[in-house]
Design an enzyme around this catalytic site. Structure first.
Site, mmCIF file in Angstrom:
data_model
loop_
_atom_site.group_PDB
_atom_site.id
_atom_site.type_symbol
_atom_site.label_atom_id
_atom_site.label_comp_id
_atom_site.label_asym_id
_atom_site.label_seq_id
_atom_site.Cartn_x
_atom_site.Cartn_y
_atom_site.Cartn_z
ATOM 1 N N CYS A 47 129.872 16.668 87.733
ATOM 2 C CA CYS A 47 130.404 15.433 88.161
ATOM 3 C C CYS A 47 130.583 15.451 89.553
ATOM 4 O O CYS A 47 130.637 16.850 90.058
ATOM 5 C CB CYS A 47 131.900 15.171 87.561
ATOM 6 S SG CYS A 47 131.959 14.849 85.771
ATOM 7 N N ASP A 450 121.418 13.306 131.249
ATOM 8 C CA ASP A 450 121.723 11.909 131.004
ATOM 9 C C ASP A 450 122.926 11.362 132.045
ATOM 10 O O ASP A 450 123.994 12.123 132.033
ATOM 11 C CB ASP A 450 122.306 11.609 129.632
ATOM 12 C CG ASP A 450 122.477 10.112 129.220
ATOM 13 O OD1 ASP A 450 121.576 9.591 129.087
ATOM 14 O OD2 ASP A 450 123.645 9.607 129.311
#
Length: 511
Positions: A47, A450
């Site tokens: 499960c 950046d």
């Protein structure tokens, strides 16, 4: 729920002890969904941690990291919690093993051999088998068989496709092999499971071979993720970057064209109830499902373990403030490695709006020159007329230079090293880091040069690249997520970072 770190037991799954697994399944905590599976030895089933069934006694439980390991142990998937819907779990394994596992999840082993995949990854087949057993608890063959069976189970449960179509879509070479594998694994016929599901849902699937079943033009599946997930932030990201003629984003979802051979269709992704997205395919063959599922899960970062990532990045006061302000912001990806590289090159030193305009022109010129509304293939890009498209000549040469080595086979995006990329004119460290970040290849990729990141970390003042790199080392191995959070904050509330940066600088000055 907060699970304390126990000291009495060693980890049985990377990052988790038995006590933590026990506490998570008793609480049905969705943050642990897919991180492990609970094998119930007394019933022979396995499960998800969120299973609504009565919790078994701990003495009857064995925990597994992967579904394939549970099935190799002789366990069957639970019909209530449906392990086939769980988010996947990656990381914490050798890079080459992860690379081959990804290719298996995409369904590539259905058309190839394990030996071929191992050779292409640069690892001996015997070594690969041994490492799969060590890190996954299952053989590559079992991983592939489980993938096929769980996908078939999803299609049986969620769609009206005929069983023959389901068998081939899942990757089985024949209906006989599918029936044999299914019966051996689950002990019942596929049609029996479908009938059981129909009774539970109070609905009826079309009979095998009916016109309604065989002419179905759309296919819908549910995709599960671990919370938290800011779906609206993801939609906003793609809305700003939608390529004209190829993608469109409305207030409810994302759509894009997709072409398979001569057949063209659409895919749509939209929020669904619970921790799920809804994926709809229109006018596309079911056989593309493994590849589409892989692309969408990666693009939307559905398998990220945000609790684990957040715990690491939240140790930084600045990132902790961003996380508190925007919980669930993830790492948006691209459709495939090639498209992301085109976006990265076109986006060098231009605004997002300008880059998307040029990408739309690429689609329009491909349609005019080759009759296909899509981004040009590498071979087409070599021949495409790019005069007046809005890029400087140097960037056009970079695009067509990349296309040339890809079309000739001299370079493969799947295996290319940074050194191979740097040898291509016009491709530098920023392009490579951004590409690896957006393709999901490296969660630690960080484009330190950046400009937005430099200003975000400098409180509005551009920091030197070396200083940005130094600051980012504390965020390893999740620097790509840190970059995504910083970009998001700078686009939504830059003053939060400016104030934080000013405050930090003042503290450093007075200390």
């Amino acid at each position: 729920m907060h699970i304390e770190q126990p000291v009495s037991q060693d980890e049985i799954i990377p990052g988790l002890t038995r006590e933590q697994c026990h506490a998570a399944r008793l609480a049905r905590d969705a943050r642990f969904d897919g991180r492990f599976f609970t094998g119930v030895l007394s019933t022979g089933i396995y499960c998800r941690p969120i299973c609504p069934a009565r919790a078994p006694y701990e003495s009857n439980v064995q925990y597994f990291r992967f579904a394939a390991a549970a099935e190799q142990h002789g366990l069957r998937p639970c019909l209530r919690c449906r392990p086939e819907l769980a988010p996947t779990q990656g990381g914490d394994m050798p890079a080459l093993v992860a690379q081959v596992l990804t290719r298996i999840e995409r369904g590539e082993l259905a058309d190839s051999t394990l030996g071929a995949l191992a050779t292409e990854a640069g690892i001996a087949e015997r070594t690969l088998r041994r490492q799969f057993e060590q890190h996954l608890g299952a053989s590559p063959k079992q991983v592939e068989q489980t993938r096929r069976l769980l996908l078939a189970k999803r299609l049986l449960t969620e769609t009206q496709l005929p069983i023959t179509d389901i068998a081939f879509a899942a990757g089985f070479a024949s209906i006989r092999r599918f029936n044999d594998a299914w019966s051996h694994a689950y002990g019942l016929a596929p049609s029996t499971l479908r009938k059981q599901e129909c009774k539970q849902e109070g609905s009826l699937h079309p009979q095998e071979g009916s016109a309604n079943a065989t002419t179905q033009a759309s296919l819908t599946l549910q995709l599960t993720y671990r919370p938290p997930f800011d779906v609206q932030a993801m939609l906003a990201f793609y809305r700003l970057r939608a390529i004209p003629g190829l993608e469109r984003v409305d207030e409810h979802g994302y759509e894009r064209r997709h072409r398979v051979g001569e057949q063209e269709g659409w895919i749509r992704i939209e929020p669904a109830p619970g921790n799920q997205l809804r994926l709809t395919l229109r006018d596309l063959p079911p056989g593309v499902l493994p590849d589409i599922l892989y692309r969408v899960r990666r693009m939307w970062d559905l398998d990220a373990d945000m609790a684990r990532i957040g715990a690491r990045l939240g140790q930084d006061p600045l990132l902790a403030r961003i996380q508190e302000r925007w919980p669930g912001v993830r790492l948006p990806g691209g459709w495939d490695e090639y498209e992301v590289m085109l976006r990265a090159i076109v986006g060098q030193q231009v605004s997002v709006k300008g880059a998307i305009t040029i990408m739309g022109r690429l689609v329009a010129r491909t349609l005019a020159q080759f009759g296909v509304s899509a981004l040009p293939t590498p071979a087409q890009l070599c021949e495409l007329d790019l005069d007046g498209i809005g890029m400087p000549g140097s960037r056009i040469r970079t695009l067509q230079g990349l296309a040339g080595v890809l079309a000739s086979g001299a370079l493969s995006l799947a295996t290319a090293s940074d050194e191979q990329f740097l040898a291509l004119p016009g491709i530098g460290p920023w392009t490579i880091a951004y590409w690896r970040l957006r393709t999901g290849q490296d969660p630690d990729a960080f484009p330190a040069s950046d400009l937005v990141l430099q200003k975000a970390l400098g409180g509005g003042v551009k920091l030197p690249v070396r200083e940005v790199e130094t600051l980012s080392t504390a965020w390893q191995p999740w620097r790509a997520y840190a970059a995504s959070w910083l970009w998001h904050a700078m686009s939504e509330q830059p003053e939060l970072l400016t104030q934080a940066g000013t405050s930090q600088q003042t503290e450093e000055t007075t200390s």
